[in-house]
Design an enzyme around this catalytic site. Structure first.
Site, PDB file in Angstrom:
ATOM      1  N   LYS A 127      13.867  -5.228   7.440  1.00 40.46           N
ATOM      2  CA  LYS A 127      14.378  -5.945   8.488  1.00 40.46           C
ATOM      3  C   LYS A 127      15.584  -6.455   8.142  1.00 40.46           C
ATOM      4  CE  LYS A 127      12.933  -9.232  11.963  1.00 40.46           C
ATOM      5  NZ  LYS A 127      11.679 -10.329  12.298  1.00 40.46           N
ATOM      6  N   CYS A 153      11.440  -6.201  15.612  1.00 43.34           N
ATOM      7  CA  CYS A 153      11.457  -7.298  16.425  1.00 43.34           C
ATOM      8  C   CYS A 153      12.760  -8.052  16.960  1.00 43.34           C
ATOM      9  CB  CYS A 153      10.466  -8.464  15.698  1.00 43.34           C
ATOM     10  SG  CYS A 153       9.871 -10.022  16.525  1.00 43.34           S
ATOM     11  N   GLU A 205       4.631  -5.583  13.811  1.00 43.42           N
ATOM     12  CA  GLU A 205       5.176  -6.581  12.718  1.00 43.42           C
ATOM     13  C   GLU A 205       4.191  -7.506  12.211  1.00 43.42           C
ATOM     14  OE1 GLU A 205       8.906  -9.589  12.087  1.00 43.42           O
ATOM     15  OE2 GLU A 205       8.133  -9.286  14.017  1.00 43.42           O
TER      16      GLU A 205
END
Length: 269
Positions: free
Chosen positions: A113, A155, A40
């Site tokens: 995301k 993440c 990321e």
């Protein structure tokens, strides 16, 4: 089929970060990797002008998007570009976009995301407010490739098992988790969560993290890993820059899913 994770520190500025990624990408390709995952925020970590960077990356002609295309082509790999900020509208915050590129350098999938890291970490007293800079994505994305069906996540998504169940229900065989996991939360939960997502979904998990456990302000955990559907860590790094590579056998995965059909035994959908 070999897959690889690349791990960098992310503290070298845009040009230095891209140079580090290029170096380890080439090494991973030379080791036989056909799929490579970057962390990321591999390019713009610490960027002080995120809106400008996001505007620059608003089209495939953006500098980092061109870098990813070039690296996928030159190394002949399927390349998942961690995340970069992408502005779809100058009137809104950007998405943290994870882009999958084919060996021909074509962008074939994009995941924005979904879960943003708005957290106070009691252990360190640090606060994170990712939603100050980004907006939430909404779409669950599984990308079909000749190497297998790749479920995309990033993440903080790792803490939300319902996302991975949705990815598996859409046919994911491999789960990608590019990350910048903090050192404090990574020490406690990183490998635990990766292995859990692998076992409960009978999927391979490929997780590339930024690494700098001793950074005075923004320490990240590292620990990039490739994990098989039985929860075994096939390859991993600690806190160093580098790459890790491992074989993935989707035929073996299919046998495991037949012998232990937990995905078919679900009673709560």
């Amino acid at each position: 089929m070999k897959a690889a994770v690349v791990q960098i520190r992310g503290d070298k500025g845009l040009e230095g970060n891209l140079a580090a990624c290029a170096h380890w990408l080439q090494r991973a390709s030379e080791a036989g990797a056909m799929l490579v995952v970057l962390p990321e925020n591999f390019a713009y970590y610490g960027c002080r002008d995120l809106p400008r960077a996001a505007a620059d990356e608003s089209t495939p002609a953006g500098p980092v998007r061109q870098f990813l295309a070039s690296q996928a082509r030159s190394n002949g790999v399927w390349l998942l570009g961690g995340t970069i900020p992408v502005a779809d509208s100058l009137d809104e915050k950007p998405h943290a976009a994870s882009l999958l590129l084919s060996p021909q350098g074509e962008e074939v999938a994009r995941y924005n995301k979904i879960h943003l890291f708005d957290v106070d970490v009691a252990e360190t007293g640090k606060s994170y407010r990712e939603s100050d800079d980004y907006r939430h994505g909404s779409d669950v994305v599984v990308a079909p490739t000749p190497l297998g069906n790749l479920g995309l996540s990033v993440c903080y998504d790792l803490r939300f098992p319902e996302l991975y169940r949705a990815l598996t229900a859409r046919g994911a065989e491999i789960l990608a988790v590019p990350s910048a996991f903090t050192a404090a939360t990574g020490r406690a939960h990183w490998e635990l969560l990766l292995r859990a997502r692998a076992v409960e979904n009978l999927c391979y998990v490929i997780a590339a993290n930024l690494a700098d456990r001793d950074h005075p302000r923004k320490p990240t955990w590292g620990g990039s890993a490739i994990i098989d559907p039985w929860g075994r860590v096939l390859a991993a790094l600690e806190d160093e820059e580098g790459f890790a590579v491992a074989d993935m056998d989707l035929g073996e995965q299919a046998v495991l899913r037949r012998n232990m059909p937990v995905l078919e035994h679900r009673r709560i959908l």
